[in-house]
Design an enzyme around this catalytic site. Structure first.
Site, PDB file in Angstrom:
ATOM      1  N   THR A  21      19.071 -10.044  16.967  1.00 41.00           N
ATOM      2  CA  THR A  21      20.343  -9.623  16.368  1.00 41.00           C
ATOM      3  C   THR A  21      20.364  -9.836  14.867  1.00 41.00           C
ATOM      4  O   THR A  21      21.052  -9.113  14.140  1.00 41.00           O
ATOM      5  CB  THR A  21      21.499 -10.403  17.046  1.00 41.00           C
ATOM      6  OG1 THR A  21      21.539  -9.991  18.411  1.00 41.00           O
ATOM      7  CG2 THR A  21      22.840 -10.130  16.414  1.00 41.00           C
ATOM      8  N   THR A  75      18.208 -14.574  19.627  1.00 39.57           N
ATOM      9  CA  THR A  75      18.670 -15.895  20.079  1.00 39.57           C
ATOM     10  C   THR A  75      18.496 -16.103  21.582  1.00 39.57           C
ATOM     11  O   THR A  75      18.498 -17.237  22.050  1.00 39.57           O
ATOM     12  CB  THR A  75      20.153 -16.106  19.719  1.00 39.57           C
ATOM     13  OG1 THR A  75      20.941 -15.100  20.359  1.00 39.57           O
ATOM     14  CG2 THR A  75      20.363 -16.076  18.221  1.00 39.57           C
TER      15      THR A  75
HETATM   16  N1  ASP Z   1      19.692  -9.828  22.480  1.00 43.17           N
HETATM   17  C1  ASP Z   1      19.468 -10.443  21.204  1.00 43.17           C
HETATM   18  C2  ASP Z   1      18.084 -11.061  21.206  1.00 43.17           C
HETATM   19  O1  ASP Z   1      17.892 -12.114  21.743  1.00 43.17           O
HETATM   20  C3  ASP Z   1      20.522 -11.465  20.955  1.00 43.17           C
HETATM   21  C4  ASP Z   1      20.457 -12.189  19.647  1.00 43.17           C
HETATM   22  O2  ASP Z   1      19.487 -12.135  18.895  1.00 43.17           O
HETATM   23  O3  ASP Z   1      21.442 -12.911  19.341  1.00 43.17           O
HETATM   24  O4  ASP Z   1      17.172 -10.459  20.708  1.00 43.17           O
END
Ligand code: ASP
Length: 335
Positions: free
Chosen positions: A19, A99
């Site tokens: 993200t 994340t």
């Molecule tokens: N779906 C995303 C990922 O893990 C979520 C994020 O980065 O917050 O790539």
């Protein structure tokens, strides 16, 4: 005091997507956006403060949602970070990462990269186009922590939301909020006015003290995770065994309690050579050997307090070495 004439630390920034590299409709606080679309150079161009903290060398190793991390990609990341740490012109490494599986990649690096140089993983809960995007501040803090001399030798760190967590302990514990990351024993420190301030030491071995060596490893041994819940079924374990799993982490209810109606089935799997590794799905606290299950009699392993996804990685690394029950169990008490 900052020495203004000293050259800035040289930090390698390895971008993998997530993200923090996501984009949605401009100014929308919406959860509908696409992860992993902004390139590494664009990412840092949007945060001019970084140039005052470090000399950055950026590279786009991957551009994926972190849900798409496979064991092969994890090995690629760990080898790349190790190579960068070995270079004399690199003082530390920052990895931008989605994340969702950040804690797993960070822990894998913590156990496999043989370097005392700062290695910091960061990301964002909101894309750069959101009203209150957290990526820019997280990136500045991650680079500030990686560039600071006090960060040496602390293992791999996750810097999110002004907190500095050890990769061993940190977990994503909320699906939406900015303070999505927590460690059961507390963060190691905070980023205060752009500088790391430490409150705890890491107690368990990592990086330079780790026994695990992936430099010549072709692939990680397959280890499955099975979720514990009321009404769970034995056949789920069989699916992992059919795929060739050498161990299965049971993300058990409570302290890793195994349903009585599964005992015969799991005993038969152990007789076929498959390890059962008892964990807890609760998010904190140790699974205690021979307490609510006869681990010695069944020849099972307990994870201490390690989470099921990280227990999967630690089990896979343990299985890259010759292990008997005692050695396998000691890995969980040691790391
Ligand atoms: N779906 C995303 C990922 O893990 C979520 C994020 O980065 O917050 O790539």
């Amino acid at each position: 005091m900052t020495n203004l004439s000293a050259p800035l630390p040289r930090i390698a920034l390895v971008a993998t997507g997530g993200t923090i590299a996501g984009a949605g409709a401009e100014g929308e606080p919406s959860a509908a956006y696409q992860a992993a679309v902004i390139g590494a150079d664009d990412l840092i161009a949007r945060v001019p403060q970084l140039a005052r903290l470090a000399q950055l060398q950026t590279e786009q190793l991957l551009q994926i949602d972190s849900a798409d991390f496979t064991d092969d990609k994890l090995l690629t990341l760990a080898r790349r970070v190790a190579t960068l740490c070995d270079r004399e012109d690199v003082d530390g490494v920052v990895i931008t990462h989605g994340t969702d599986t950040m804690e797993e990649s960070a822990y894998f690096l913590h156990l496999t990269v043989n370097s005392a140089k700062p290695i910091v993983v960061t990301g964002a809960m909101r894309p750069g186009t959101a009203l209150a995007a957290d990526g820019p501040a997280n990136l500045v803090h991650a680079v500030a922590v990686a560039a600071h001399p006090s960060t040496q030798g602390r293992g791999v760190l996750v810097v999110m939301n002004e907190e500095i967590h050890s990769a061993r302990d940190v977990a994503k514990v909320h699906a939406m909020r900015l303070d999505a990351f927590a460690s059961p024993h507390g963060a190691l420190g905070l980023v205060v006015e752009g500088v790391p301030r430490w409150y705890r030491q890491v107690a368990r071995p990592h990086t330079t003290q780790s026994e695990f060596d992936i430099t010549t490893l072709g692939a990680l041994p397959l280890v499955g995770v099975v979720a514990g819940h009321a009404g769970m079924r034995a056949e789920v374990f069989d699916a992992w065994v059919a795929m060739g799993a050498r161990a299965i982490v049971y993300a058990g209810v409570g302290g890793g309690t195994v349903p009585a109606y599964l005992l015969d089935h799991l005993t038969a799997l152990r007789e076929r050579g498959v390890w059962l590794v008892r964990a807890t799905r609760t998010g904190a606290g140790p699974v205690i050997r021979n307490a609510n299950a006869q681990d010695d009699a069944h020849d099972w392993i307990v994870t201490d307090d390690q989470s099921p996804p990280k227990a999967r990685l630690l089990s896979a690394l343990a299985l890259t070495r010759h292990v008997d029950t005692t050695a396998f169990q000691q890995v969980f008490y040691r790391y």
